[in-house]
Scaffold this active site. Sequence first.
Site, PDB file in Angstrom:
ATOM      1  N   GLY A 165       0.800  -1.205   0.000  1.00 11.96           N
ATOM      2  CA  GLY A 165       0.000   0.000   0.000  1.00 11.96           C
ATOM      3  C   GLY A 165       0.836   1.260   0.000  1.00 11.96           C
ATOM      4  O   GLY A 165       2.061   1.228  -0.071  1.00 11.96           O
ATOM      5  N   VAL A 166       0.120   2.379   0.088  1.00  9.73           N
ATOM      6  CA  VAL A 166       0.735   3.695   0.076  1.00  9.73           C
ATOM      7  C   VAL A 166       0.121   4.506   1.210  1.00  9.73           C
ATOM      8  O   VAL A 166      -1.083   4.415   1.473  1.00  9.73           O
ATOM      9  CB  VAL A 166       0.506   4.416  -1.269  1.00  9.73           C
ATOM     10  CG1 VAL A 166       1.195   5.780  -1.284  1.00  9.73           C
ATOM     11  CG2 VAL A 166       1.011   3.559  -2.419  1.00  9.73           C
ATOM     12  N   LYS A 182      -4.067   5.624   4.681  1.00  8.08           N
ATOM     13  CA  LYS A 182      -3.424   4.433   4.115  1.00  8.08           C
ATOM     14  C   LYS A 182      -4.331   3.793   3.078  1.00  8.08           C
ATOM     15  O   LYS A 182      -5.491   3.492   3.345  1.00  8.08           O
ATOM     16  CB  LYS A 182      -3.113   3.423   5.223  1.00  8.08           C
ATOM     17  CG  LYS A 182      -2.452   2.140   4.703  1.00  8.08           C
ATOM     18  CD  LYS A 182      -2.113   1.199   5.835  1.00  8.08           C
ATOM     19  CE  LYS A 182      -1.435  -0.065   5.338  1.00  8.08           C
ATOM     20  NZ  LYS A 182      -1.083  -0.987   6.423  1.00  8.08           N
ATOM     21  N   ASP A 275       5.025  -7.592  13.562  1.00 10.83           N
ATOM     22  CA  ASP A 275       5.968  -6.793  12.770  1.00 10.83           C
ATOM     23  C   ASP A 275       6.442  -5.570  13.553  1.00 10.83           C
ATOM     24  O   ASP A 275       6.537  -4.471  13.004  1.00 10.83           O
ATOM     25  CB  ASP A 275       5.316  -6.356  11.459  1.00 10.83           C
ATOM     26  CG  ASP A 275       6.349  -5.892  10.433  1.00 10.83           C
ATOM     27  OD1 ASP A 275       7.531  -6.276  10.575  1.00 10.83           O
ATOM     28  OD2 ASP A 275       5.988  -5.158   9.498  1.00 10.83           O
TER      29      ASP A 275
END
Length: 441
Positions: A165-166, A182, A275
């Site tokens: 994604g960006v 997002k 993460d």
Amino acid sequence: MARNRDGQGRASATQRQRTRQQKYPAGRLHPPLRLKDQTFPWIQSKKKMGRAAGIDRVIRPRLRYQFDMLCKKFRRLPRPPTPRAIATARTLRPLSVPSGLSALGLKPPLPLMAAAAGERPAPLVTSSCSPAAAAAAAGMKRAGYEFGSIYNYEKLEALGEGTYGVVFKARDQRTGETVAVKWIRPGDGGAPDLPAVYREAGCLEACRGHPSIVQMKEVAADEINGDVFIVMEFVGPSLQSRLTRAFSGAETRAAMRQLLRGAEKLHGAGTVHRDIKPDNILVGPGGALKICDLGMAVPAGPAGEPYPEETVAALWYRAPELLSGGRNYGPAVDMWALGCVMTELLVGEPLFRDAETEDDVLHRARDLEYAMESTDLAFEGLPELSEAGREVLRGLLCLAPEKRLTAAEALGHRWFDEEDAPLSPALCSQPDQCGSLINFI
């Protein structure tokens, strides 16, 4: 020649085939059938297609080739609409949410605001939780979730881009507030990856209100192409961009106190981040640290049930049970990552910086545990870390996940009874050299 009951001869299979070839020579197709649905959603297979249309066995081979050509044509993904086409569509008819979202029981998005003059802003992402997750978190009955409109936000600049994604920095045109938006890349076939959006938004919703976890504001949708976005608070730069020196023991304790509280909230809500790393920790005003990027987070599964993903977490922060190829794990993988972050704060560089493979990290992790348990050689470079702090570090970097400290156990350790030192002003107010990159990817 074989004879039937009337005594008349009937053509053999070879003769019937020649007749068909003369009637339908190569390159000539049977006249197309008029199907009631040009998009062919009811066709399950070529075999079913022939039976459903009642096609005679004589023309079925020819018709099958024709349907192959049509299927290839309709499998092509549609091109994204041009700005001119979008402007024309707005003037002709009101825009509505795509049918794919309606099929999930979701209410249509809010009315589309008038677009600002000029070029349409690039797609922005807003987050939303799944109806089930939101209802469970709020203790309410399940209800359809109402998407906001992405056109309520004005894009300012791109903050980061990755495989999934960006992230954009944007301004809420209704309040003037700066937010982070997002956009999650579409899945296979070009459709929005709604399960990924719902999973991440549901985990964020479960942690709503906690000061050490980035807060979600809403989930928004693009009524034109069906893209879905997650809108979050804009915090600041990543911790990775601030790690220009080693932290003192008191500064590290102040930072770890915030991160462990965030992990305690995540794990208490039944979520595993998977993460955690300095790139996914944001630094806000006054040195407030917030865990972000829950794109890889999942609800904790039942004990013994493997997760479908084969690889999770960044290599240098990946727990030993993940390095060994195991897929049965739990919140302990986040605690190992926090131990790596703690070491990086104290040393000023990643613990496994030179490791290139999983075997390298696993081998060095075993050597590190042996050095911490048998001698004090592992702490020679940490003169400011007290004995209590060393106990916490040993507990976080324990190879056995069942012996690793939990977030609640770490916060209850005597090391956190000592007084914290305020984080360095350089950490809190120094302009970001990386352009305020926020890694939600």
